[in-house]
Design a protein around this motif. Structure first.
Motif, PDB file in Angstrom:
ATOM      1  N   MET A 155      -4.442   5.509   8.393  1.00  0.00           N
ATOM      2  CA  MET A 155      -4.007   4.147   8.616  1.00  0.00           C
ATOM      3  C   MET A 155      -3.643   3.988  10.089  1.00  0.00           C
ATOM      4  SD  MET A 155      -0.900   2.163   6.734  1.00  0.00           S
ATOM      5  CE  MET A 155      -1.625   0.858   5.835  1.00  0.00           C
ATOM      6  N   PRO A 156      -4.171   2.954  10.752  1.00  0.00           N
ATOM      7  CA  PRO A 156      -3.864   2.770  12.178  1.00  0.00           C
ATOM      8  C   PRO A 156      -2.403   2.377  12.388  1.00  0.00           C
ATOM      9  CG  PRO A 156      -5.231   0.971  11.368  1.00  0.00           C
ATOM     10  CD  PRO A 156      -5.090   1.958  10.245  1.00  0.00           C
ATOM     11  N   ARG A 157      -1.854   2.818  13.492  1.00  0.00           N
ATOM     12  CA  ARG A 157      -0.479   2.470  13.839  1.00  0.00           C
ATOM     13  C   ARG A 157      -0.491   1.275  14.775  1.00  0.00           C
ATOM     14  NH1 ARG A 157       3.197   7.724  14.070  1.00  0.00           N
ATOM     15  NH2 ARG A 157       2.217   8.809  12.364  1.00  0.00           N
ATOM     16  N   VAL A 158       0.486   0.397  14.621  1.00  0.00           N
ATOM     17  CA  VAL A 158       0.576  -0.811  15.434  1.00  0.00           C
ATOM     18  C   VAL A 158       1.979  -0.904  15.999  1.00  0.00           C
ATOM     19  CG1 VAL A 158       0.432  -3.328  15.416  1.00  0.00           C
ATOM     20  CG2 VAL A 158      -1.111  -1.998  13.979  1.00  0.00           C
ATOM     21  N   ILE A 159       2.085  -1.224  17.286  1.00  0.00           N
ATOM     22  CA  ILE A 159       3.389  -1.478  17.887  1.00  0.00           C
ATOM     23  C   ILE A 159       3.656  -2.970  17.745  1.00  0.00           C
ATOM     24  CG2 ILE A 159       4.715  -1.489  20.035  1.00  0.00           C
ATOM     25  CD1 ILE A 159       3.061   0.971  20.881  1.00  0.00           C
ATOM     26  N   PHE A 160       4.782  -3.301  17.130  1.00  0.00           N
ATOM     27  CA  PHE A 160       5.132  -4.702  16.918  1.00  0.00           C
ATOM     28  C   PHE A 160       5.721  -5.276  18.196  1.00  0.00           C
ATOM     29  CE2 PHE A 160       5.875  -3.253  12.337  1.00  0.00           C
ATOM     30  CZ  PHE A 160       4.557  -3.501  12.009  1.00  0.00           C
ATOM     31  N   GLU A 161       4.883  -5.932  18.978  1.00  0.00           N
ATOM     32  CA  GLU A 161       5.309  -6.477  20.262  1.00  0.00           C
ATOM     33  C   GLU A 161       5.950  -7.853  20.135  1.00  0.00           C
ATOM     34  OE1 GLU A 161       1.784  -6.315  22.609  1.00  0.00           O
ATOM     35  OE2 GLU A 161       1.936  -4.151  22.895  1.00  0.00           O
ATOM     36  N   SER A 162       5.711  -8.526  19.017  1.00  0.00           N
ATOM     37  CA  SER A 162       6.268  -9.866  18.843  1.00  0.00           C
ATOM     38  C   SER A 162       6.356 -10.212  17.361  1.00  0.00           C
ATOM     39  CB  SER A 162       5.397 -10.909  19.550  1.00  0.00           C
ATOM     40  OG  SER A 162       4.151 -11.029  18.875  1.00  0.00           O
ATOM     41  N   VAL A 163       7.169 -11.182  17.049  1.00  0.00           N
ATOM     42  CA  VAL A 163       7.280 -11.668  15.673  1.00  0.00           C
ATOM     43  C   VAL A 163       5.961 -12.303  15.250  1.00  0.00           C
ATOM     44  CG1 VAL A 163       8.458 -13.355  14.201  1.00  0.00           C
ATOM     45  CG2 VAL A 163       9.764 -12.003  15.842  1.00  0.00           C
ATOM     46  N   GLU A 164       5.293 -12.960  16.168  1.00  0.00           N
ATOM     47  CA  GLU A 164       4.011 -13.598  15.860  1.00  0.00           C
ATOM     48  C   GLU A 164       2.968 -12.570  15.430  1.00  0.00           C
ATOM     49  OE1 GLU A 164       5.749 -14.268  18.718  1.00  0.00           O
ATOM     50  OE2 GLU A 164       6.526 -16.190  18.007  1.00  0.00           O
ATOM     51  N   LEU A 165       2.949 -11.406  16.089  1.00  0.00           N
ATOM     52  CA  LEU A 165       2.010 -10.345  15.721  1.00  0.00           C
ATOM     53  C   LEU A 165       2.293  -9.851  14.308  1.00  0.00           C
ATOM     54  CD1 LEU A 165      -0.208  -8.266  16.268  1.00  0.00           C
ATOM     55  CD2 LEU A 165       1.541  -6.809  17.316  1.00  0.00           C
ATOM     56  N   VAL A 166       3.551  -9.648  13.978  1.00  0.00           N
ATOM     57  CA  VAL A 166       3.915  -9.210  12.629  1.00  0.00           C
ATOM     58  C   VAL A 166       3.490 -10.250  11.611  1.00  0.00           C
ATOM     59  CG1 VAL A 166       5.828  -8.594  11.115  1.00  0.00           C
ATOM     60  CG2 VAL A 166       5.815  -7.796  13.488  1.00  0.00           C
ATOM     61  N   LYS A 167       3.722 -11.519  11.919  1.00  0.00           N
ATOM     62  CA  LYS A 167       3.327 -12.611  11.015  1.00  0.00           C
ATOM     63  C   LYS A 167       1.814 -12.586  10.774  1.00  0.00           C
ATOM     64  CE  LYS A 167       3.744 -17.621  10.479  1.00  0.00           C
ATOM     65  NZ  LYS A 167       2.426 -18.212  10.499  1.00  0.00           N
ATOM     66  N   GLU A 168       1.045 -12.438  11.844  1.00  0.00           N
ATOM     67  CA  GLU A 168      -0.414 -12.398  11.715  1.00  0.00           C
ATOM     68  C   GLU A 168      -0.865 -11.221  10.846  1.00  0.00           C
ATOM     69  OE1 GLU A 168      -2.289 -12.393  15.548  1.00  0.00           O
ATOM     70  OE2 GLU A 168      -1.124 -14.119  16.201  1.00  0.00           O
ATOM     71  N   LEU A 169      -0.271 -10.060  11.057  1.00  0.00           N
ATOM     72  CA  LEU A 169      -0.644  -8.887  10.259  1.00  0.00           C
ATOM     73  C   LEU A 169      -0.281  -9.076   8.794  1.00  0.00           C
ATOM     74  CD1 LEU A 169       0.459  -6.100  12.751  1.00  0.00           C
ATOM     75  CD2 LEU A 169      -1.888  -6.766  12.177  1.00  0.00           C
ATOM     76  N   MET A 170       0.888  -9.650   8.531  1.00  0.00           N
ATOM     77  CA  MET A 170       1.298  -9.885   7.147  1.00  0.00           C
ATOM     78  C   MET A 170       0.380 -10.884   6.460  1.00  0.00           C
ATOM     79  SD  MET A 170       5.418  -9.933   7.657  1.00  0.00           S
ATOM     80  CE  MET A 170       5.806 -10.227   5.940  1.00  0.00           C
ATOM     81  N   GLU A 171      -0.079 -11.905   7.198  1.00  0.00           N
ATOM     82  CA  GLU A 171      -0.946 -12.931   6.605  1.00  0.00           C
ATOM     83  C   GLU A 171      -2.325 -12.389   6.245  1.00  0.00           C
ATOM     84  OE1 GLU A 171       0.832 -17.069   8.377  1.00  0.00           O
ATOM     85  OE2 GLU A 171      -0.536 -15.941   9.651  1.00  0.00           O
ATOM     86  N   LYS A 172      -2.712 -11.265   6.815  1.00  0.00           N
ATOM     87  CA  LYS A 172      -4.001 -10.648   6.480  1.00  0.00           C
ATOM     88  C   LYS A 172      -3.953  -9.881   5.165  1.00  0.00           C
ATOM     89  CE  LYS A 172      -5.607 -10.119  11.216  1.00  0.00           C
ATOM     90  NZ  LYS A 172      -6.016  -9.155  12.247  1.00  0.00           N
ATOM     91  N   THR A 173      -2.766  -9.712   4.612  1.00  0.00           N
ATOM     92  CA  THR A 173      -2.594  -8.940   3.388  1.00  0.00           C
ATOM     93  C   THR A 173      -3.183  -9.677   2.185  1.00  0.00           C
ATOM     94  OG1 THR A 173      -0.553  -8.023   4.264  1.00  0.00           O
ATOM     95  CG2 THR A 173      -0.875  -7.863   1.891  1.00  0.00           C
ATOM     96  N   GLN A 174      -3.930  -8.952   1.360  1.00  0.00           N
ATOM     97  CA  GLN A 174      -4.417  -9.508   0.099  1.00  0.00           C
ATOM     98  C   GLN A 174      -4.735  -8.368  -0.854  1.00  0.00           C
ATOM     99  OE1 GLN A 174      -7.980 -11.806   0.503  1.00  0.00           O
ATOM    100  NE2 GLN A 174      -9.069 -10.232   1.614  1.00  0.00           N
ATOM    101  N   THR A 175      -4.747  -8.688  -2.142  1.00  0.00           N
ATOM    102  CA  THR A 175      -5.058  -7.683  -3.146  1.00  0.00           C
ATOM    103  C   THR A 175      -6.551  -7.737  -3.469  1.00  0.00           C
ATOM    104  OG1 THR A 175      -4.678  -9.167  -5.010  1.00  0.00           O
ATOM    105  CG2 THR A 175      -2.765  -7.938  -4.182  1.00  0.00           C
ATOM    106  N   ARG A 176      -7.011  -6.762  -4.222  1.00  0.00           N
ATOM    107  CA  ARG A 176      -8.417  -6.746  -4.625  1.00  0.00           C
ATOM    108  C   ARG A 176      -8.775  -7.931  -5.503  1.00  0.00           C
ATOM    109  NH1 ARG A 176      -8.265  -0.468  -6.043  1.00  0.00           N
ATOM    110  NH2 ARG A 176      -8.524   0.318  -3.937  1.00  0.00           N
ATOM    111  N   THR A 177      -7.778  -8.462  -6.218  1.00  0.00           N
ATOM    112  CA  THR A 177      -8.048  -9.597  -7.107  1.00  0.00           C
ATOM    113  C   THR A 177      -7.903 -10.937  -6.408  1.00  0.00           C
ATOM    114  OG1 THR A 177      -5.762  -9.563  -7.879  1.00  0.00           O
ATOM    115  CG2 THR A 177      -7.375  -8.319  -9.171  1.00  0.00           C
ATOM    116  N   GLY A 178      -7.586 -10.921  -5.101  1.00  0.00           N
ATOM    117  CA  GLY A 178      -7.567 -12.160  -4.335  1.00  0.00           C
ATOM    118  C   GLY A 178      -6.199 -12.755  -4.057  1.00  0.00           C
ATOM    119  N   LEU A 179      -5.140 -12.087  -4.482  1.00  0.00           N
ATOM    120  CA  LEU A 179      -3.801 -12.595  -4.186  1.00  0.00           C
ATOM    121  C   LEU A 179      -3.576 -12.519  -2.686  1.00  0.00           C
ATOM    122  CD1 LEU A 179      -1.037 -13.538  -5.311  1.00  0.00           C
ATOM    123  CD2 LEU A 179      -0.360 -11.128  -5.267  1.00  0.00           C
ATOM    124  N   ARG A 180      -3.138 -13.617  -2.090  1.00  0.00           N
ATOM    125  CA  ARG A 180      -2.924 -13.677  -0.647  1.00  0.00           C
ATOM    126  C   ARG A 180      -1.450 -13.901  -0.338  1.00  0.00           C
ATOM    127  NH1 ARG A 180      -7.394 -13.676   2.338  1.00  0.00           N
ATOM    128  NH2 ARG A 180      -6.230 -14.501   4.094  1.00  0.00           N
TER     129      ARG A 180
END
Length: 70
Positions: free
Chosen positions: A1-26
């Protein structure tokens, strides 16, 4: 799993919004830009009337509370 340095709250928000399950839950993310008061006392009877379940990984920071009888 790649490591990410959280440089801003916006970056964390963007990464969290990319999360989804195999069944499509976003995930929907909303940042609460608020400063919370620390050191507040809980109401009398709070502990007797609430069941508190602490998180296994970060119990100091994460918990859920349930009214008695739940």
């Amino acid at each position: 799993m790649p490591r990410v340095i959280f440089e801003s709250v916006e970056l964390v928000k963007e990464l969290m919004e990319k999360t989804q399950t195999r069944t499509g839950l976003r995930v929907t993310v909303e940042i609460l830009d608020k400063v919370y008061q620390t050191g507040r006392k809980y109401a009398e009877g709070f502990r007797e009337n609430m069941k508190i379940m602490f998180d296994e990984v970060l119990p100091k920071w994460n918990y859920r509370r349930f009214p008695s009888g739940s």
